[in-house]
Design a protein around this motif. Structure first.
Motif, PDB file in Angstrom:
ATOM      1  N   HIS A 152       0.883  -1.174  -0.099  1.00 36.65           N
ATOM      2  CA  HIS A 152      -0.121   0.034  -0.032  1.00 36.65           C
ATOM      3  C   HIS A 152       0.900   1.426   0.004  1.00 36.65           C
ATOM      4  N   PRO A 153       1.774   1.346  -1.030  1.00 37.60           N
ATOM      5  CA  PRO A 153       2.526   2.503  -0.860  1.00 37.60           C
ATOM      6  C   PRO A 153       2.145   3.977  -1.284  1.00 37.60           C
ATOM      7  N   ASN A 154       0.947   4.001  -1.727  1.00 35.70           N
ATOM      8  CA  ASN A 154       0.279   5.308  -2.415  1.00 35.70           C
ATOM      9  C   ASN A 154      -1.025   5.465  -1.818  1.00 35.70           C
ATOM     10  N   GLU A 184       7.245  15.719  19.783  1.00 43.78           N
ATOM     11  CA  GLU A 184       8.381  15.865  19.893  1.00 43.78           C
ATOM     12  C   GLU A 184       9.036  15.766  18.518  1.00 43.78           C
ATOM     13  N   ARG A 185       8.703  15.189  17.744  1.00 49.09           N
ATOM     14  CA  ARG A 185       9.544  14.655  16.412  1.00 49.09           C
ATOM     15  C   ARG A 185       8.955  15.604  15.273  1.00 49.09           C
ATOM     16  N   ALA A 186       7.885  16.501  15.631  1.00 52.43           N
ATOM     17  CA  ALA A 186       7.443  17.665  14.932  1.00 52.43           C
ATOM     18  C   ALA A 186       6.475  16.690  13.627  1.00 52.43           C
ATOM     19  N   CYS A 187       5.991  15.855  13.628  1.00 51.42           N
ATOM     20  CA  CYS A 187       4.893  15.203  12.841  1.00 51.42           C
ATOM     21  C   CYS A 187       3.881  16.009  12.787  1.00 51.42           C
ATOM     22  N   SER A 188       3.416  16.406  13.952  1.00 52.70           N
ATOM     23  CA  SER A 188       2.332  17.436  13.953  1.00 52.70           C
ATOM     24  C   SER A 188       2.602  18.397  13.181  1.00 52.70           C
ATOM     25  N   TRP A 227      -3.773  16.748  -1.713  1.00 50.97           N
ATOM     26  CA  TRP A 227      -3.189  16.742  -0.316  1.00 50.97           C
ATOM     27  C   TRP A 227      -1.887  17.531  -0.294  1.00 50.97           C
ATOM     28  N   LEU A 228      -1.740  18.182   0.645  1.00 52.15           N
ATOM     29  CA  LEU A 228      -0.293  18.835   0.937  1.00 52.15           C
ATOM     30  C   LEU A 228       0.622  17.870   1.864  1.00 52.15           C
ATOM     31  N   PHE A 229      -0.295  17.318   2.769  1.00 56.44           N
ATOM     32  CA  PHE A 229       0.366  16.505   3.764  1.00 56.44           C
ATOM     33  C   PHE A 229      -0.723  15.449   3.875  1.00 56.44           C
ATOM     34  N   PRO A 230      -0.157  14.135   3.850  1.00 57.21           N
ATOM     35  CA  PRO A 230      -1.404  13.024   3.770  1.00 57.21           C
ATOM     36  C   PRO A 230      -1.990  12.835   5.252  1.00 57.21           C
ATOM     37  N   ARG A 231      -3.380  12.639   5.122  1.00 55.12           N
ATOM     38  CA  ARG A 231      -3.762  12.171   6.729  1.00 55.12           C
ATOM     39  C   ARG A 231      -3.165  10.724   6.894  1.00 55.12           C
ATOM     40  N   LYS A 288       8.831   2.808   7.263  1.00 57.15           N
ATOM     41  CA  LYS A 288       9.079   2.876   5.967  1.00 57.15           C
ATOM     42  C   LYS A 288       9.312   4.347   5.447  1.00 57.15           C
ATOM     43  N   THR A 289       8.399   5.274   5.740  1.00 52.06           N
ATOM     44  CA  THR A 289       8.373   6.523   5.344  1.00 52.06           C
ATOM     45  C   THR A 289       9.500   7.339   5.764  1.00 52.06           C
ATOM     46  N   ALA A 290       9.562   7.194   7.045  1.00 55.88           N
ATOM     47  CA  ALA A 290      10.626   8.041   7.763  1.00 55.88           C
ATOM     48  C   ALA A 290      12.401   7.610   7.336  1.00 55.88           C
ATOM     49  N   GLU A 333       7.667  16.955  -5.753  1.00 58.55           N
ATOM     50  CA  GLU A 333       8.998  16.847  -5.047  1.00 58.55           C
ATOM     51  C   GLU A 333       8.876  16.698  -3.593  1.00 58.55           C
ATOM     52  N   ASN A 334       7.666  17.195  -3.110  1.00 63.88           N
ATOM     53  CA  ASN A 334       7.481  17.524  -1.575  1.00 63.88           C
ATOM     54  C   ASN A 334       7.396  16.027  -0.959  1.00 63.88           C
ATOM     55  N   VAL A 335       8.485  15.451  -0.659  1.00 64.27           N
ATOM     56  CA  VAL A 335       8.596  14.174   0.160  1.00 64.27           C
ATOM     57  C   VAL A 335       8.834  14.346   1.544  1.00 64.27           C
ATOM     58  N   HIS A 373      13.989  12.764   6.303  1.00 61.97           N
ATOM     59  CA  HIS A 373      14.066  11.747   7.242  1.00 61.97           C
ATOM     60  C   HIS A 373      13.996  11.863   8.681  1.00 61.97           C
ATOM     61  N   VAL A 374      13.199  11.237   9.264  1.00 63.17           N
ATOM     62  CA  VAL A 374      13.179  11.484  10.879  1.00 63.17           C
ATOM     63  C   VAL A 374      13.616  10.137  11.517  1.00 63.17           C
ATOM     64  N   PRO A 375      14.608  10.419  12.334  1.00 63.99           N
ATOM     65  CA  PRO A 375      15.101   9.144  13.048  1.00 63.99           C
ATOM     66  C   PRO A 375      14.176   8.637  14.075  1.00 63.99           C
TER      67      PRO A 375
HETATM   68  C1  HEC Z   1       8.313  18.486   6.999  1.00 65.38           C
HETATM   69  C2  HEC Z   1       7.061  17.744   6.860  1.00 65.38           C
HETATM   70  C3  HEC Z   1       6.729  16.435   7.530  1.00 65.38           C
HETATM   71  C4  HEC Z   1       6.939  15.954   8.770  1.00 65.38           C
HETATM   72  C5  HEC Z   1       8.084  16.693   9.811  1.00 65.38           C
HETATM   73  C6  HEC Z   1       6.658  14.702   8.678  1.00 65.38           C
HETATM   74  N1  HEC Z   1       6.225  14.261   7.550  1.00 65.38           N
HETATM   75 FE1  HEC Z   1       5.180  12.553   7.186  1.00 65.38          FE
HETATM   76  N2  HEC Z   1       4.885  13.187   5.262  1.00 65.38           N
HETATM   77  C7  HEC Z   1       5.310  14.515   4.800  1.00 65.38           C
HETATM   78  C8  HEC Z   1       5.007  14.447   3.364  1.00 65.38           C
HETATM   79  C9  HEC Z   1       5.156  15.605   2.489  1.00 65.38           C
HETATM   80  C10 HEC Z   1       4.566  13.136   2.974  1.00 65.38           C
HETATM   81  C11 HEC Z   1       3.976  12.577   1.650  1.00 65.38           C
HETATM   82  C12 HEC Z   1       5.345  12.333   0.798  1.00 65.38           C
HETATM   83  C13 HEC Z   1       5.986  11.319   1.293  1.00 65.38           C
HETATM   84  O1  HEC Z   1       5.323  10.208   1.144  1.00 65.38           O
HETATM   85  O2  HEC Z   1       7.089  11.325   1.568  1.00 65.38           O
HETATM   86  C14 HEC Z   1       4.645  12.170   4.272  1.00 65.38           C
HETATM   87  C15 HEC Z   1       4.189  10.864   4.251  1.00 65.38           C
HETATM   88  C16 HEC Z   1       4.117  10.314   5.544  1.00 65.38           C
HETATM   89  C17 HEC Z   1       3.337   8.897   5.644  1.00 65.38           C
HETATM   90  C18 HEC Z   1       2.913   7.989   4.623  1.00 65.38           C
HETATM   91  C19 HEC Z   1       1.607   8.252   4.310  1.00 65.38           C
HETATM   92  C20 HEC Z   1       1.253   7.501   3.235  1.00 65.38           C
HETATM   93  O3  HEC Z   1      -0.224   7.293   3.092  1.00 65.38           O
HETATM   94  O4  HEC Z   1       1.999   6.973   2.243  1.00 65.38           O
HETATM   95  C21 HEC Z   1       3.360   8.730   6.917  1.00 65.38           C
HETATM   96  C22 HEC Z   1       2.771   7.463   7.453  1.00 65.38           C
HETATM   97  C23 HEC Z   1       4.054   9.876   7.660  1.00 65.38           C
HETATM   98  N3  HEC Z   1       4.565  10.847   6.746  1.00 65.38           N
HETATM   99  C24 HEC Z   1       4.168   9.762   9.114  1.00 65.38           C
HETATM  100  C25 HEC Z   1       4.964  10.947   9.672  1.00 65.38           C
HETATM  101  C26 HEC Z   1       5.470  10.872  11.046  1.00 65.38           C
HETATM  102  C27 HEC Z   1       5.059   9.786  11.993  1.00 65.38           C
HETATM  103  C28 HEC Z   1       6.265  11.936  11.371  1.00 65.38           C
HETATM  104  C29 HEC Z   1       6.981  12.170  12.789  1.00 65.38           C
HETATM  105  C30 HEC Z   1       7.877  11.351  12.971  1.00 65.38           C
HETATM  106  C31 HEC Z   1       6.214  12.722  10.177  1.00 65.38           C
HETATM  107  N4  HEC Z   1       5.624  12.043   9.328  1.00 65.38           N
HETATM  108  C32 HEC Z   1       6.993  13.876   9.901  1.00 65.38           C
HETATM  109  C33 HEC Z   1       5.749  15.622   5.263  1.00 65.38           C
HETATM  110  C34 HEC Z   1       6.125  15.422   6.839  1.00 65.38           C
END
Ligand code: HEC
Length: 520
Positions: free
Chosen positions: A228-230, A431-435, A451-455, A466-468, A491-493, A496-498
């Motif tokens: 389910h990568p997309n 803490e990791r700024a996901c929000s 979508w600018l940022f996915p739900r 996988k995403t991080a 380009e908006n991917v 990397h979040v450790p």
């Molecule tokens: C700087 C902005 C930013 C931050 C901070 C961020 N994300 Fe994301 N995230 C994105 C964007 C943009 C995408 C969509 C593009 C991609 O897949 O990389 C995404 C994609 C994802 C996806 C995949 C969704 C899908 O349906 O494929 C997940 C899960 C996710 N983020 C979780 C997290 C979590 C958990 C954190 C915190 C640890 C986090 N993100 C921090 C911008 C961010």
């Protein structure tokens, strides 16, 4: 030839003993556990990692994306106390019967896998699975590999009525999804209403074939790397939950392939089979999950799907049931429909209110698609499925993992992630700024039709990891939810979040409590 690494020392006595067979000269390894040594295991298939998932009626599933299958001769020793190692022991040829009863299986040989939520449907309309324990055991003889899988169905329902036809008020309809029993423990997102038609219980095995991405190694992502990568874009989440197109599966590198065995309670179980398929490379929202060549064990009982009419209606009844006049009893549920016993429905046939017909018709699966024999039984007293699987060790099919002697994977030493802690997850999410990007509750941001940022409220720990990940390959392809109108990924991917796998599980556990149907 097999390389046995230093890391094995943690669980070494067990593994070394197996691989020592006939190699007395390597006894030194048992003494000097930290010394790498090479042992031969010509007659044993190579160890491999694999994934195992259980699907609960709808599309949501739980399981373990990385288990280790360890082949060994001995039948006496107890398996190692590692919930990720499934030991396949040798049994006598043809000693195993595939009947869904575990008489031939030593109860001590089962490993209990603590399933974790694996669905990656951030916007799906389905119930979450209630992650449960899966018991699994393996065995092999000179030609075949066997598995036994046992789990409690969360809905306490065998879910064998996928898309069942029901005759109501003068016409056939697909029976709607039945709400699970309110008295049972509720799924994660209890407020959500189930929708659509009944689906079915399923079990999925995945084995690597070509794995250049190294997903099937200790610490790898296993099936989560392909699932389910997309996320489909362009629909307003406030009115339309995302459905088909959001959940395709494919490998992320051209040439990578994995073998998939997919047992399905409605479609394959009555034909005593699992669907044998594979996953290939595809880009973006293109499905890479394919059936192996050959005829499936099932066919749709649907005039439209069969190309017989423009509109959907059941095409066939069970001949005996019809001839015995059983369809004139209101609420009568049909017997199975097979190639041999089916009778085409004609306009003069009449049906009483509430009679039902199966949507899946059964037949013998053929060629590569029919490689995996499987049969399961559901015990309504315990609400457990017990399912047995059998496949040739080596089929010669390029779409199948060959369980042949050769260099095998090294056993796992990393600690497996366990179901997450939502309180820790809530803290980590801030803490990791996901929000900052995904919103305070992981609700995402949707603007001007995209979508600018996915739900991410349904994201599993594996998807988050996988995403991080720093090593996420082909970033623009592996997750391609944002496709511009020109069809190009934006380009908006995500940067990397450790995160450790456990932290990802914790975040997932919290996000899953945030889920709001319909994206309000
Ligand atoms: C700087 C902005 C930013 C931050 C901070 C961020 N994300 Fe994301 N995230 C994105 C964007 C943009 C995408 C969509 C593009 C991609 O897949 O990389 C995404 C994609 C994802 C996806 C995949 C969704 C899908 O349906 O494929 C997940 C899960 C996710 N983020 C979780 C997290 C979590 C958990 C954190 C915190 C640890 C986090 N993100 C921090 C911008 C961010």
């Amino acid at each position: 030839m097999r390389e046995s690494g230093i890391k094995e020392s943690i669980i070494a006595p067990h593994f070394q003993e197996t691989r020592m067979k006939g190699i007395r000269s390597c006894l030194a390894c048992l003494v000097l556990l930290s010394t790498p040594c090479t042992v031969f295991a010509e007659d044993l298939p190579a160890d491999t990692y694999f994934s195992l998932a259980v699907t609960e009626n709808s599309h949501n599933h739980y399981g373990e994306n990385l288990l280790f299958l360890h082949f060994r001769e001995a039948t006496s020793a107890v398996p190692p106390a590692n919930s990720r190692v499934v030991v396949a022991t040798r049994v006598q040829d043809d000693a195993m019967t595939i009947d869904g009863e575990f008489r031939e299986w030593d109860p001590q040989r089962f490993v209990t896998v603590q399933g974790r939520v694996m669905n990656n449907y951030p916007l799906s309309e389905y119930f979450d699975a209630r992650p449960g324990a899966i018991r699994v055991a393996a065995a092999f003889d000179s030609r075949h590999l066997y598995f036994a899988v046992d789990f409690e169905d969360a809905n306490h329902d065998a879910s064998t009525r996928r898309k069942e036809w029901v005759y109501s008020q003068g016409r056939w309809r697909i029976a709607p999804h039945v709400r699970p029993d309110d008295k049972l423990p509720r799924p994660v997102n209890a407020a959500e209403e189930p929708e659509g038609a009944e689906s079915e219980d399923r079990v999925l095995f995945m084995f690597p074939i070509v794995d250049r991405q190294d997903l099937f190694r200790d610490g790898g992502l296993g099936c989560a790397g392909y699932c389910h990568p997309n996320l489909k874009e362009g629909r307003d989440p406030k009115t339309t939950p995302v459905g088909k197109g959001s959940a395709e599966m494919h490998t992320a590198l051209p040439g990578d392939t994995a073998d998939v065995w997919h047992w399905k309670a409605t479609r394959t179980n009555p034909a005593r089979s699992a669907d044998d398929g594979h996953i290939d490379f595809a880009a973006g929202a293109v499905e890479g999950f394919k059936a192996d060549p050959g005829q499936a064990a099932f066919e749709d009982n649907d005039t439209k799907a069969l190309g017989m009419a423009d509109t959907s209606q059941p095409a066939f009844v069970n001949r005996e049931d019809f001839q015995a006049g059983r369809f004139s009893t209101p609420g009568f549920a049909s017997s199975p429909v097979t190639e041999e016993n089916r009778l085409a429905i004609t306009p003069d046939m009449t049906f009483a209110e509430g009679t039902t017909l199966p949507y899946a018709m059964h037949r013998q699966a053929t060629a590569g698609r029919g490689d995996v024999a499987a049969f399961g039984r559901f015990d309504p007293k315990t609400s457990r499925w017990t399912i047995e699987f059998k496949r040739k060790l080596v089929t010669g099919d390029p779409f199948d993992h060959a369980f042949a002697p050769g260099p095998g994977a090294t056993p796992p030493v990393t600690r497996p992630a366990v179901p997450g802690n939502a309180m820790t997850g809530e803290k980590l999410f801030k803490e990791r700024a996901c929000s900052a990007c995904h919103g305070d509750e992981g609700e995402g941001r949707f603007d001007k039709g995209r979508w600018l940022f996915p739900r991410i409220q349904r994201a599993s720990g594996a998807l988050i990891a996988k995403t991080a990940a720093l090593t996420r390959p082909e970033r623009e392809r592996a997750l391609s939810f944002l496709v511009t109108e020109a069809g190009r990924p934006v380009e908006n991917v995500m940067s990397h979040v450790p995160l450790t796998p456990q932290e990802a599980e914790d975040i997932a556990a919290w996000l899953q409590t945030r889920f709001l149907a319909r994206g309000q």
